[in-house]
Scaffold this motif. Structure first.
Motif, PDB file in Angstrom:
ATOM      1  N   LEU A 158       0.828  -1.207   0.000  1.00  0.00           N
ATOM      2  CA  LEU A 158       0.000   0.000   0.000  1.00  0.00           C
ATOM      3  C   LEU A 158       0.865   1.261   0.000  1.00  0.00           C
ATOM      4  O   LEU A 158       0.468   2.283  -0.566  1.00  0.00           O
ATOM      5  N   ARG A 159       2.041   1.205   0.617  1.00  0.00           N
ATOM      6  CA  ARG A 159       2.953   2.347   0.539  1.00  0.00           C
ATOM      7  C   ARG A 159       3.391   2.578  -0.902  1.00  0.00           C
ATOM      8  O   ARG A 159       3.489   3.724  -1.357  1.00  0.00           O
ATOM      9  N   ARG A 160       3.670   1.503  -1.606  1.00  0.00           N
ATOM     10  CA  ARG A 160       4.050   1.626  -3.026  1.00  0.00           C
ATOM     11  C   ARG A 160       2.887   2.189  -3.829  1.00  0.00           C
ATOM     12  O   ARG A 160       3.072   3.057  -4.692  1.00  0.00           O
ATOM     13  N   LEU A 161       1.687   1.719  -3.552  1.00  0.00           N
ATOM     14  CA  LEU A 161       0.503   2.212  -4.248  1.00  0.00           C
ATOM     15  C   LEU A 161       0.313   3.707  -3.996  1.00  0.00           C
ATOM     16  O   LEU A 161       0.005   4.471  -4.915  1.00  0.00           O
ATOM     17  N   ALA A 162       0.505   4.137  -2.738  1.00  0.00           N
ATOM     18  CA  ALA A 162       0.377   5.554  -2.402  1.00  0.00           C
ATOM     19  C   ALA A 162       1.421   6.384  -3.144  1.00  0.00           C
ATOM     20  O   ALA A 162       1.140   7.512  -3.580  1.00  0.00           O
ATOM     21  N   GLY A 163       2.616   5.825  -3.309  1.00  0.00           N
ATOM     22  CA  GLY A 163       3.655   6.532  -4.066  1.00  0.00           C
ATOM     23  C   GLY A 163       3.272   6.714  -5.520  1.00  0.00           C
ATOM     24  O   GLY A 163       3.483   7.788  -6.100  1.00  0.00           O
ATOM     25  N   PHE A 164       2.690   5.690  -6.114  1.00  0.00           N
ATOM     26  CA  PHE A 164       2.230   5.809  -7.503  1.00  0.00           C
ATOM     27  C   PHE A 164       1.138   6.873  -7.621  1.00  0.00           C
ATOM     28  O   PHE A 164       1.084   7.612  -8.609  1.00  0.00           O
ATOM     29  N   ALA A 165       0.254   6.924  -6.628  1.00  0.00           N
ATOM     30  CA  ALA A 165      -0.862   7.867  -6.678  1.00  0.00           C
ATOM     31  C   ALA A 165      -0.397   9.320  -6.662  1.00  0.00           C
ATOM     32  O   ALA A 165      -1.156  10.223  -7.047  1.00  0.00           O
TER      33      ALA A 165
END
Length: 248
Positions: A158-165
């Motif tokens: 989810l941290r990676r997903l937040a970075g993409f966002a």
């Protein structure tokens, strides 16, 4: 010209042209030129088709994917815009650990191939950084709660997903539980816009294969419905961060 007549005119074995048309087989330069001659295509349009044929011959390496997804990787790479609706974290956003945990549960992927496939998913995501490809992802809240690989793996994911966002070319929005059903969450899909062919393709996966659909109206409507039900980007980011804190 009917398929069988064209196949005979080309002097190919029965079924070869069908495989070319469905993307299962690439043409050699000489074969492409012969097709253009038989179909009467010339000028700028012929050059566009030669360019597409060259793209089709490119190897998907270093990606390691299932046979059914090999064509998808090439199309994804050439897309100018990607839209997707998923009930889980899509492969292009996955960490190696999350991808490995997911792939290990597959009944059709040999264990020896899991590590390479997991690394390839992360590499595909890295290509999005600084690229011109626009990505619009709508995800169900369940993607934030299914602990694939355990709590720590999910938190990292989810941290990676937040970075993409936070990237300017990527939009990630979430459909909350309160929104109820969404057609796309029951049958996840990806819509791809491919240049220079100006083509739109809908991609769906099953356990044992994949479909590439040129008729995309239904999937476009399903994406619009999911977008209408989803939180805006800021609220989605807030929910994402809240879930990460819960997992820490």
């Amino acid at each position: 010209m009917e398929l069988e007549a064209a196949n005979v005119a080309l002097g190919w074995y029965r079924g070869k042209l069908s495989k070319v048309e469905t993307g299962q087989l690439a043409t050699k330069p000489r074969e492409c030129d012969e097709m253009l001659r038989i179909y009467g295509v010339s000028g700028h349009e012929a050059e566009q088709l030669r360019s597409l044929a060259a793209d089709g011959r490119r190897s998907a390496a270093p990606e390691r994917v299932t046979d059914s997804a090999r064509q998808y990787v090439a199309l994804e790479r050439d897309s100018t815009e990607i839209r997707m609706v998923y009930h889980e974290i899509p492969g292009i956003f996955q960490t190696v650990e999350y991808a490995r945990a997911q792939l290990m549960r597959s009944p059709v992927i040999p264990g020896a191939q899991v590590a390479g496939m997991a690394a390839a998913r992360r590499e595909r995501g890295e290509r999005l950084r600084g690229s011109g490809t626009k990505v619009y992802a709508v995800l169900g809240f369940e993607a934030l709660h299914r602990e694939t690989g355990g709590r720590e793996v999910l938190a990292d994911q989810l941290r990676r997903l937040a970075g993409f966002a936070e990237l300017p070319n990527i939009s990630i929005r979430l459909i909350p539980w309160s929104a109820g059903a969404a057609a796309g969450l029951g049958g996840p899909f990806t819509l791809l816009w491919i240049e220079p062919a100006n083509a739109r393709i809908a991609y769906t996966e099953t356990l044992t294969g994949a479909d590439y659909l040129k008729t995309t109206d239904t999937y476009s409507l399903a994406f619009e419905q999911a977008s209408d039900l989803a939180l805006d980007e800021e609220a989605s980011q807030d929910e994402l961060k809240r879930r990460i804190i819960e997992l820490e």
